[in-house]
Write a protein that holds these residues in place. Structure first.
Motif, PDB file in Angstrom:
ATOM      1  N   LYS A  44       4.199   0.277  -0.994  1.00 54.40           N
ATOM      2  CA  LYS A  44       5.023   1.601  -1.622  1.00 54.40           C
ATOM      3  C   LYS A  44       5.869   2.399  -0.516  1.00 54.40           C
ATOM      4  O   LYS A  44       6.719   3.033  -1.197  1.00 54.40           O
ATOM      5  N   GLN A  76       2.809   8.985  -3.174  1.00 63.72           N
ATOM      6  CA  GLN A  76       1.462   8.243  -3.492  1.00 63.72           C
ATOM      7  C   GLN A  76       1.127   7.337  -2.295  1.00 63.72           C
ATOM      8  O   GLN A  76       0.076   7.148  -1.811  1.00 63.72           O
ATOM      9  N   GLU A 114      -2.455   6.956  -0.053  1.00 63.90           N
ATOM     10  CA  GLU A 114      -3.220   5.800   0.120  1.00 63.90           C
ATOM     11  C   GLU A 114      -3.192   5.580   1.594  1.00 63.90           C
ATOM     12  O   GLU A 114      -4.466   5.089   1.847  1.00 63.90           O
TER      13      GLU A 114
END
Length: 194
Positions: free
Chosen positions: A106, A141, A145
């Protein structure tokens, strides 16, 4: 008193030892090797000499470092030629190559989308706004993580830069939309006045 002439010099060319005085301890020849008998005829108790060097012998070991460190500012020795330096904080693997955790996917996507959003915000404003929003969302995000992974995932910089470039792309896209609308409306007003 008759004196005897000194004995002839040995074949090595060294002068003969001085004659011994009666009642003195026999003197040892300082030039005689340790395993040969001394000039007085006494054997010595020293270790045997090393064997002569041949073609298959290894070279002598390097001299020890000077006392108090390596002498070059106490820096570690350089890596061997052909090897890459290990990045800071990376632990060596069993093969000796540095290991780094894999990048979060990501984070990589956020960085690519953020850079593309800046480019598209200039030419296609709506596409730049959409890509910028995706980059900012994925970058945020990915930062979470990576922080929760405890070092198992890398790419924190990618996530941060993707988040930042995504926001820049959104703002630049909105500014370009406003400018294009203002110029378009202004042009229509000018057309009405003629």
């Amino acid at each position: 008193m008759t004196t005897t002439p000194p004995p002839p010099p040995p074949p090595g060319g060294a002068p003969p030892p001085p004659p011994e005085e009666p009642g003195e301890e026999p003197r040892r020849d300082p030039l005689a090797p340790p395993d040969e008998p001394s000039s007085a005829g006494e054997p010595t108790s020293a270790a045997p000499p090393p064997p002569p060097s041949g073609y298959g012998d290894s070279p002598p070991p390097p001299p020890p470092p000077p006392p108090g460190g390596t002498g070059s500012g106490d820096y570690p020795p350089p890596p061997p030629p052909g090897s890459e330096p290990m990045p800071y904080g990376a632990a060596p693997s069993p093969t000796g190559a540095p290991t780094t955790p894999p990048n979060n996917q990501k984070a990589t996507i956020a960085l690519v989308a953020g850079i593309a959003s800046i480019v598209f915000a200039i030419c296609c404003s709506f596409v730049g706004v959409v890509l910028g929003g995706v980059a900012a969302f994925l970058g945020n995000q990915a930062k979470g993580e990576i922080a929760r992974s405890g070092g198992a995932q890398g790419g924190a910089n990618f996530a941060q830069y993707g988040f930042i470039t995504g926001i820049i792309g959104v703002v630049l896209g909105i500014v370009m939309i406003i400018l294009s609308l203002a110029l378009n409306v202004g042009g229509n007003i000018m057309d009405l006045g003629t």
